[in-house]
Write a protein that holds these residues in place. Structure first.
Motif, PDB file in Angstrom:
ATOM      1  N   THR A  12       0.808  -1.221   0.000  1.00 32.01           N
ATOM      2  CA  THR A  12       0.000   0.000   0.000  1.00 32.01           C
ATOM      3  C   THR A  12       0.840   1.270   0.000  1.00 32.01           C
ATOM      4  O   THR A  12       0.533   2.231  -0.704  1.00 32.01           O
ATOM      5  N   GLY A  13       1.899   1.300   0.778  1.00 30.98           N
ATOM      6  CA  GLY A  13       2.680   2.518   0.934  1.00 30.98           C
ATOM      7  C   GLY A  13       3.875   2.643   0.019  1.00 30.98           C
ATOM      8  O   GLY A  13       4.698   3.559   0.203  1.00 30.98           O
ATOM      9  N   TYR A  14       3.989   1.763  -0.983  1.00 30.92           N
ATOM     10  CA  TYR A  14       5.201   1.750  -1.808  1.00 30.92           C
ATOM     11  C   TYR A  14       4.891   1.900  -3.291  1.00 30.92           C
ATOM     12  O   TYR A  14       3.796   1.572  -3.752  1.00 30.92           O
ATOM     13  N   GLN A  15       5.899   2.362  -4.020  1.00 29.68           N
ATOM     14  CA  GLN A  15       5.760   2.550  -5.468  1.00 29.68           C
ATOM     15  C   GLN A  15       6.144   1.270  -6.209  1.00 29.68           C
ATOM     16  O   GLN A  15       6.862   1.307  -7.196  1.00 29.68           O
ATOM     17  N   GLY A  16       5.671   0.157  -5.697  1.00 28.37           N
ATOM     18  CA  GLY A  16       5.952  -1.122  -6.318  1.00 28.37           C
ATOM     19  C   GLY A  16       7.229  -1.751  -5.813  1.00 28.37           C
ATOM     20  O   GLY A  16       7.853  -1.279  -4.854  1.00 28.37           O
ATOM     21  N   TRP A  17       7.617  -2.846  -6.463  1.00 34.21           N
ATOM     22  CA  TRP A  17       8.824  -3.555  -6.072  1.00 34.21           C
ATOM     23  C   TRP A  17      10.085  -2.866  -6.562  1.00 34.21           C
ATOM     24  O   TRP A  17      11.016  -2.641  -5.804  1.00 34.21           O
ATOM     25  N   GLN A  18      10.154  -2.551  -7.839  1.00 36.28           N
ATOM     26  CA  GLN A  18      11.406  -2.188  -8.488  1.00 36.28           C
ATOM     27  C   GLN A  18      11.961  -0.852  -8.009  1.00 36.28           C
ATOM     28  O   GLN A  18      11.239   0.123  -7.860  1.00 36.28           O
ATOM     29  N   SER A  19      13.266  -0.831  -7.776  1.00 41.67           N
ATOM     30  CA  SER A  19      13.954   0.350  -7.278  1.00 41.67           C
ATOM     31  C   SER A  19      13.665   1.576  -8.132  1.00 41.67           C
ATOM     32  O   SER A  19      13.624   1.506  -9.360  1.00 41.67           O
ATOM     33  N   GLY A  53       1.102  -0.627  -4.786  1.00 40.48           N
ATOM     34  CA  GLY A  53      -0.121  -1.042  -4.108  1.00 40.48           C
ATOM     35  C   GLY A  53      -0.377  -2.520  -4.085  1.00 40.48           C
ATOM     36  O   GLY A  53      -1.326  -2.978  -3.430  1.00 40.48           O
ATOM     37  N   VAL A  54       0.432  -3.313  -4.784  1.00 43.92           N
ATOM     38  CA  VAL A  54       0.259  -4.769  -4.822  1.00 43.92           C
ATOM     39  C   VAL A  54       1.073  -5.402  -3.702  1.00 43.92           C
ATOM     40  O   VAL A  54       2.189  -4.969  -3.404  1.00 43.92           O
ATOM     41  N   HIS A  55       0.537  -6.443  -3.094  1.00 44.09           N
ATOM     42  CA  HIS A  55       1.151  -7.090  -1.937  1.00 44.09           C
ATOM     43  C   HIS A  55       1.843  -8.397  -2.348  1.00 44.09           C
ATOM     44  O   HIS A  55       1.626  -8.904  -3.455  1.00 44.09           O
ATOM     45  N   ALA A  56       2.641  -8.932  -1.446  1.00 44.86           N
ATOM     46  CA  ALA A  56       3.298 -10.215  -1.705  1.00 44.86           C
ATOM     47  C   ALA A  56       3.293 -11.059  -0.445  1.00 44.86           C
ATOM     48  O   ALA A  56       3.500 -10.550   0.670  1.00 44.86           O
ATOM     49  N   LEU A  57       3.048 -12.350  -0.622  1.00 47.57           N
ATOM     50  CA  LEU A  57       3.062 -13.296   0.490  1.00 47.57           C
ATOM     51  C   LEU A  57       4.379 -14.044   0.571  1.00 47.57           C
ATOM     52  O   LEU A  57       4.857 -14.359   1.659  1.00 47.57           O
ATOM     53  N   ASN A  58       4.958 -14.352  -0.585  1.00 45.20           N
ATOM     54  CA  ASN A  58       6.211 -15.103  -0.599  1.00 45.20           C
ATOM     55  C   ASN A  58       7.043 -14.706  -1.820  1.00 45.20           C
ATOM     56  O   ASN A  58       7.387 -15.542  -2.648  1.00 45.20           O
ATOM     57  N   GLN A  59       7.354 -13.429  -1.903  1.00 44.91           N
ATOM     58  CA  GLN A  59       8.276 -12.967  -2.945  1.00 44.91           C
ATOM     59  C   GLN A  59       9.638 -13.607  -2.674  1.00 44.91           C
ATOM     60  O   GLN A  59      10.131 -13.592  -1.539  1.00 44.91           O
ATOM     61  N   VAL A  60      10.245 -14.171  -3.684  1.00 43.76           N
ATOM     62  CA  VAL A  60      11.555 -14.806  -3.517  1.00 43.76           C
ATOM     63  C   VAL A  60      12.617 -13.949  -4.187  1.00 43.76           C
ATOM     64  O   VAL A  60      12.442 -13.498  -5.325  1.00 43.76           O
ATOM     65  N   LEU A 126      -6.568  -3.364   0.792  1.00 44.66           N
ATOM     66  CA  LEU A 126      -6.234  -4.784   0.901  1.00 44.66           C
ATOM     67  C   LEU A 126      -7.177  -5.674   0.105  1.00 44.66           C
ATOM     68  O   LEU A 126      -6.927  -6.867  -0.032  1.00 44.66           O
ATOM     69  N   VAL A 127      -8.268  -5.105  -0.410  1.00 45.01           N
ATOM     70  CA  VAL A 127      -9.209  -5.857  -1.237  1.00 45.01           C
ATOM     71  C   VAL A 127      -9.702  -4.964  -2.366  1.00 45.01           C
ATOM     72  O   VAL A 127      -9.677  -3.732  -2.273  1.00 45.01           O
ATOM     73  N   GLY A 128     -10.148  -5.607  -3.462  1.00 43.17           N
ATOM     74  CA  GLY A 128     -10.881  -4.881  -4.476  1.00 43.17           C
ATOM     75  C   GLY A 128     -12.335  -4.795  -4.061  1.00 43.17           C
ATOM     76  O   GLY A 128     -12.739  -5.348  -3.032  1.00 43.17           O
ATOM     77  N   TRP A 129     -13.162  -4.134  -4.871  1.00 41.89           N
ATOM     78  CA  TRP A 129     -14.554  -3.933  -4.474  1.00 41.89           C
ATOM     79  C   TRP A 129     -15.453  -3.910  -5.693  1.00 41.89           C
ATOM     80  O   TRP A 129     -15.124  -3.315  -6.718  1.00 41.89           O
ATOM     81  N   SER A 130     -16.589  -4.591  -5.569  1.00 43.47           N
ATOM     82  CA  SER A 130     -17.661  -4.512  -6.558  1.00 43.47           C
ATOM     83  C   SER A 130     -18.966  -4.253  -5.824  1.00 43.47           C
ATOM     84  O   SER A 130     -19.339  -5.022  -4.929  1.00 43.47           O
ATOM     85  N   PHE A 131     -19.654  -3.173  -6.181  1.00 42.27           N
ATOM     86  CA  PHE A 131     -20.957  -2.912  -5.549  1.00 42.27           C
ATOM     87  C   PHE A 131     -22.071  -3.662  -6.272  1.00 42.27           C
ATOM     88  O   PHE A 131     -23.190  -3.750  -5.783  1.00 42.27           O
TER      89      PHE A 131
END
Length: 260
Positions: A12-19, A53-60, A126-131
């Motif tokens: 959420t607080g980062y500009q993605g993975w890449q430097s 804004g994308v999260h990771a559970l097990n980035q290697v 942390l989630v997407g949304w559809s109304f």
């Protein structure tokens, strides 16, 4: 010495993975923490770059260094210098031929979507949304058109740097758990924004805006302008890569039990 690390993070607080020059990326934070731990500059290679804004559970990731430490020391020592929303989960020494990206046999993503008339609050980011209500059978029928080896140009961002748009999508699993939908994607590799663009199309089908066969036409067209808009980043989780079992690298982390 080559070392592999499993890393989880909330994007959420980062500009993605890449430097990036500004330094506010997961890679920047991880490399700085490792440099503090090892008292030497460090560069890491990841299995799959994630967007802002994308999260990771097990980035290697893998890295090369001269230092020798016990696995638990790598984990605890690096985490000491990381912010609360990034944490090393495990460490393994690997052969010099191992490459976090090139050795991967495939990669998995999960998208978590809340279906509700009211937008999320506690799960914001942390989630997407559809109304709109979503229909499982329609989305599953549409997803079947995507399985296999295809040119996924219709779901590729203009900034994508992949050498080829042809990928092998092995599995899409869609299920509902209460107010939450879980979409699982498994492929040999993914294009930039590919999962989020597929999600936009699947939600369009699920809400009745489009029919299931429309997605087949979009795929065959190879035209990004015919697909739905890119879906929100917040619900997307990079579950992680998977490798030859002989490498014995951890394929799960505790956060996988937490994810709906």
């Amino acid at each position: 010495m080559r070392v592999a690390l499993g890393v989880s993070y909330r994007g959420t607080g980062y500009q993605g993975w890449q430097s990036q020059p500004g330094g506010n990326t997961v890679q920047d934070r991880l490399e700085q923490a490792l440099a503090n731990f090892l008292a030497a500059p460090v560069r890491v290679m990841c299995a799959g770059r994630t967007d802002a804004g994308v999260h990771a559970l097990n980035q290697v990731v893998h890295l090369d260094c001269d230092a020798e430490r016990e696995p638990f020391s790598w984990v605890r020592g690096t985490n000491r210098f990381l912010p609360d929303d990034i944490a090393v989960q495990w460490c393994c020494a690997v052969d010099d031929r191992f490459h976090a990206r090139n050795s991967a046999l495939g990669r998995r993503y999960v998208y978590v979507l809340r279906e509700s008339p009211v937008r999320p609050a506690l799960e914001a980011g942390l989630v997407g949304w559809s109304f709109r209500p979503l229909e499982a059978a329609a989305m599953r029928a549409a997803a079947r058109h995507l399985i296999g080896e295809h040119d996924f140009s219709a779901f590729r961002s203009a900034e994508c740097q992949a050498a080829s748009p042809v990928k092998i999508l092995r599995r899409i699993h869609i299920e509902r758990r209460g107010a939450y939908w879980r979409f699982e994607f498994d492929a040999n590799a993914f294009l930039h924004h590919m999962v989020r663009n597929l999600m936009g199309c699947l939600v369009a089908v699920g809400s009745g805006t489009r029919d299931a066969d429309w997605l087949q036409g979009v795929l065959r067209s190879r035209d990004r302008s015919l697909a739905a808009p890119t879906f929100a980043a917040g619900g997307l989780y990079f579950v992680g890569p998977y490798y030859d079992a002989a490498l014995a690298l951890p394929a799960t982390t505790a956060a996988m039990d937490w994810l709906p």
